[in-house]
Design an enzyme around this catalytic site. Structure first.
Site, short mmCIF file in Angstrom:
data_model
loop_
_atom_site.label_atom_id
_atom_site.label_comp_id
_atom_site.label_asym_id
_atom_site.label_seq_id
_atom_site.Cartn_x
_atom_site.Cartn_y
_atom_site.Cartn_z
CB CYS A 17 8.78 63.41 63.55
SG CYS A 17 10.80 63.60 63.11
NE ARG B 291 4.20 66.82 67.24
CZ ARG B 291 5.15 67.10 67.55
NH1 ARG B 291 5.71 67.61 65.77
NH2 ARG B 291 5.46 68.31 68.22
CD GLN C 43 6.43 64.10 65.70
OE1 GLN C 43 6.63 65.05 65.66
NE2 GLN C 43 5.78 63.05 64.62
CG ASP D 282 14.31 62.53 63.02
OD1 ASP D 282 14.19 62.74 62.36
OD2 ASP D 282 14.72 62.37 64.54
NE ARG E 161 10.48 71.71 69.06
CZ ARG E 161 10.18 71.43 68.07
NH1 ARG E 161 11.10 71.60 66.77
NH2 ARG E 161 9.62 70.07 67.91
CG HIS F 276 9.94 65.04 69.92
ND1 HIS F 276 9.36 66.29 70.24
CD2 HIS F 276 10.15 65.61 68.13
CE1 HIS F 276 8.54 67.14 69.16
NE2 HIS F 276 9.43 66.83 68.03
N1 NVA Z 1 15.79 64.94 65.68
C1 NVA Z 1 14.79 66.14 64.68
C2 NVA Z 1 13.63 66.08 65.30
C3 NVA Z 1 12.13 67.29 64.27
C4 NVA Z 1 11.69 67.08 64.81
C5 NVA Z 1 15.35 67.23 65.75
O1 NVA Z 1 16.10 67.34 66.67
O2 NVA Z 1 15.96 68.62 64.84
N1 CP Z 2 8.51 66.90 64.36
C1 CP Z 2 8.30 68.30 64.80
O1 CP Z 2 8.24 68.25 65.75
O2 CP Z 2 8.05 69.61 63.38
P1 CP Z 2 8.56 70.68 63.61
O3 CP Z 2 10.31 71.01 64.59
O4 CP Z 2 8.05 71.70 63.01
O5 CP Z 2 8.06 71.36 65.39
#
Ligand code: NVA
Ligand code: CP
Length: 300
Positions: free
Chosen positions: A259, A287, A132, A219, A102, A129
């Site tokens: 998500c 997930r 997800q 989101d 990540r 993502h």
């Molecule tokens: N768009 C959000 C998704 C988190 C799972 C982010 O990148 O923070």
């Molecule tokens: N939806 C998602 O990826 O959650 P986290 O940021 O908690 O991993």
């Protein structure tokens, strides 16, 4: 399939295959049927951003598959002090059987795959993502039986989630409509794919995007790394909220997906969130199953 870097790389058949395996793994887990497909295998999990779901679902998923998950915070790795990803990839390939990462730049994930010699899984970048959205597609199919004739709608920022939902939704044959402010549209590559594919519409009017929709997504307005823009984004996204007015435009049977983490009162009202909490937490659970399918396909 050697890696999961982005859904643009996957064929429809590969996506459906993963969803079928995810359904099977979920069934087995719910019926206490062990599935130790990854005995003796180690997954390194590199996190340059915070996570609840991704970390815990990958970690427990590996354990349920008989393997070993290694949590690697970038604060403690040399990568956090500037060691090039090209070198990190080649070193970690000598120890591990797979890497989930990540991070911010999609290029970093692509570089890991190019320089390493083990499967790489994208656990979220600024661009996309994919894990997800595999879970999201799994949840939609669980509730609706198939993707045939469904319209998916996304309201909000043209961010990593929007990019992956557009690609994933279109690849499995749904109609996809998105509503976002003009200054916050999805990635150009994704729009090119979507426009060439057909079945895609984009507007800056949420109710128009939601018209007749079977699944409504949203989101956060400010993603990880954009905390400094939060105030400006609150102004830009006012009106891009999943609320009763938006739902009134949708199919009366419409599902709502998020998500998570969610900001009640911003991208979704508290009442819509609670009314659809079962679907949203089923999505979060999935997930685990969807990622176990990815792990088995790539590392099994
Ligand atoms: N768009 C959000 C998704 C988190 C799972 C982010 O990148 O923070
Ligand atoms: N939806 C998602 O990826 O959650 P986290 O940021 O908690 O991993």
């Amino acid at each position: 399939m050697k890696h999961l870097l982005k859904l643009l790389d996957l064929s429809t058949e590969e996506i459906i295959d993963l969803l079928n395996l995810a359904d099977q793994l979920k069934y087995e887990r719910n019926h206490h049927i062990p599935h130790p497909h990854l005995q003796g295998k180690t997954l390194g999990m590199i996190f340059q951003k915070a996570s609840t779901r991704t970390r815990v679902s990958f970690e427990t998923g590996m354990v349920q598959l008989g393997g070993y998950p290694l949590f690697l915070s970038s604060n403690d790795l040399q990568i956090g002090r500037g060691e090039p990803v090209q070198d990190t990839a080649r070193v970690l390939s000598r120890y591990l059987d797979g890497i989930m990462i990540r991070t911010f730049a999609q290029q970093e994930v692509e570089d890991l795959a190019q320089y390493g010699s083990i499967p790489i899984i994208n656990g979220l970048t600024d661009f996309c993502h994919p894990c997800q959205v595999l879970a999201d597609l799994m949840t939609i199919r669980e509730y609706k039986g198939s993707f045939q004739g469904l319209k998916m709608c996304y309201i909000g920022d043209g961010n990593n989630m929007a990019n992956s939902l557009i690609v994933g939704g279109l690849k499995v044959g749904m109609e996809v409509s998105i509503a976002c402010p003009d200054a916050y549209q999805p990635d150009q590559k994704v729009l090119e794919f979507a426009n060439a594919n057909g079945g895609f519409t984009m507007t800056n009017r949420p109710e128009e995007a939601a018209a007749g929709a079977d699944v409504i997504f949203t989101d956060v307005w400010a993603s990880m790394g954009q905390e400094g823009e939060a105030e400006q984004r609150k102004l830009a996204f006012a009106g891009f909220q999943v609320n009763d007015t938006v739902l009134a435009a949708a199919n009366p049977e419409a599902m709502v997906q998020h998500c998570l983490p969610a900001h009640r009162g911003e991208e979704i009202t508290a009442s819509v969130f609670e009314a659809h909490a079962k679907e949203i937490f089923d999505e979060a659970e999935n997930r685990l199953h969807a990622q176990k399918a990815v792990l088995v396909k790539l590392m099994g």
